[in-house]
Design a protein around this motif. Sequence first.
Motif, mmCIF file in Angstrom:
data_model
loop_
_atom_site.group_PDB
_atom_site.id
_atom_site.type_symbol
_atom_site.label_atom_id
_atom_site.label_comp_id
_atom_site.label_asym_id
_atom_site.label_seq_id
_atom_site.Cartn_x
_atom_site.Cartn_y
_atom_site.Cartn_z
ATOM 1 N N GLY A 10 46.860 32.144 44.015
ATOM 2 C CA GLY A 10 46.139 33.235 44.219
ATOM 3 C C GLY A 10 45.434 33.437 43.005
ATOM 4 O O GLY A 10 44.943 32.538 42.095
ATOM 5 N N LEU A 11 44.784 34.577 42.735
ATOM 6 C CA LEU A 11 43.931 34.970 41.539
ATOM 7 C C LEU A 11 44.685 35.740 40.374
ATOM 8 O O LEU A 11 45.386 36.824 40.891
ATOM 9 C CB LEU A 11 42.734 35.919 41.956
ATOM 10 C CG LEU A 11 41.837 36.686 40.863
ATOM 11 C CD1 LEU A 11 41.175 35.478 40.328
ATOM 12 C CD2 LEU A 11 40.959 37.557 41.661
ATOM 13 N N SER A 17 51.034 34.614 35.222
ATOM 14 C CA SER A 17 51.817 33.645 35.938
ATOM 15 C C SER A 17 51.702 33.653 37.330
ATOM 16 O O SER A 17 51.244 34.612 37.896
ATOM 17 C CB SER A 17 53.410 33.902 35.453
ATOM 18 O OG SER A 17 53.423 33.898 33.900
ATOM 19 N N LEU A 18 52.208 32.362 37.999
ATOM 20 C CA LEU A 18 52.151 32.221 39.390
ATOM 21 C C LEU A 18 53.366 31.315 39.465
ATOM 22 O O LEU A 18 53.779 30.222 38.594
ATOM 23 C CB LEU A 18 50.938 31.727 40.105
ATOM 24 C CG LEU A 18 49.892 32.561 39.990
ATOM 25 C CD1 LEU A 18 48.716 31.824 40.628
ATOM 26 C CD2 LEU A 18 50.050 33.717 41.071
ATOM 27 N N ARG A 19 53.898 31.290 40.802
ATOM 28 C CA ARG A 19 55.118 30.480 41.098
ATOM 29 C C ARG A 19 54.532 29.796 42.533
ATOM 30 O O ARG A 19 54.459 30.546 43.537
ATOM 31 C CB ARG A 19 56.412 31.060 41.522
ATOM 32 C CG ARG A 19 57.633 30.013 41.491
ATOM 33 C CD ARG A 19 58.939 30.852 41.958
ATOM 34 N NE ARG A 19 59.963 29.894 41.849
ATOM 35 C CZ ARG A 19 61.060 29.915 42.474
ATOM 36 N NH1 ARG A 19 61.317 30.928 43.433
ATOM 37 N NH2 ARG A 19 62.001 29.048 42.335
ATOM 38 N N GLY A 105 47.260 22.343 50.402
ATOM 39 C CA GLY A 105 46.922 22.913 49.093
ATOM 40 C C GLY A 105 47.153 24.272 48.890
ATOM 41 O O GLY A 105 47.069 24.994 49.962
ATOM 42 N N THR A 106 47.225 24.864 47.764
ATOM 43 C CA THR A 106 47.174 26.361 47.553
ATOM 44 C C THR A 106 46.291 26.344 46.208
ATOM 45 O O THR A 106 46.405 25.929 45.306
ATOM 46 C CB THR A 106 48.509 26.810 47.366
ATOM 47 O OG1 THR A 106 48.433 28.463 47.255
ATOM 48 C CG2 THR A 106 49.030 26.652 46.015
ATOM 49 N N VAL A 110 42.086 31.398 37.791
ATOM 50 C CA VAL A 110 42.359 32.088 36.843
ATOM 51 C C VAL A 110 41.012 32.645 36.242
ATOM 52 O O VAL A 110 40.308 31.621 35.847
ATOM 53 C CB VAL A 110 42.959 31.306 35.798
ATOM 54 C CG1 VAL A 110 43.420 32.056 34.310
ATOM 55 C CG2 VAL A 110 44.330 30.681 36.324
ATOM 56 N N SER A 111 40.912 33.883 36.183
ATOM 57 C CA SER A 111 39.982 34.608 35.863
ATOM 58 C C SER A 111 40.069 36.059 35.364
ATOM 59 O O SER A 111 40.741 36.653 35.880
ATOM 60 C CB SER A 111 38.722 34.466 37.091
ATOM 61 O OG SER A 111 37.520 35.265 36.624
ATOM 62 N N SER A 112 39.251 36.493 34.430
ATOM 63 C CA SER A 112 39.182 37.978 33.988
ATOM 64 C C SER A 112 38.085 38.646 34.706
ATOM 65 O O SER A 112 38.268 39.961 34.612
ATOM 66 C CB SER A 112 39.227 38.092 32.427
ATOM 67 O OG SER A 112 37.809 37.505 32.191
#
Length: 112
Positions: A10-11, A17-19, A105-106, A110-112
């Motif tokens: 995700g974004l 964090s992500l799992r 794939g997933t 990572v972005s502000s």
Amino acid sequence: EVQLVESGGGLVQPGGSLRLSCAASGFSFGTSSMTWVRQAPGKGREWVSSINAFGTMTWYADSVKGRFTISRDNAKNTLYLQLNSLKTEDTAMYYCESGDTRGQGTQVTVSS
């Protein structure tokens, strides 16, 4: 048929964090070492982390060491990758691999 299905991308903002999860089927997951790799746009495949069949040994690329954690649940035939303290340079498609087989794939962005 060997199948690996990744999910959980995700974004997320820098520092987040992500799992990621990878559901495996069609082979003996509990006796197979597993690997996460990633590929950013315009770049080659980058090895991220590996884990042995019993989950007792893990290895990490220097770029993610201390921030990512690989784990597995052999009862659920599932591989995980916990991504913490994410950086913009972690943006990539993340894949799980077993031998010559790779999932679809997933995407991690990572972005502000």
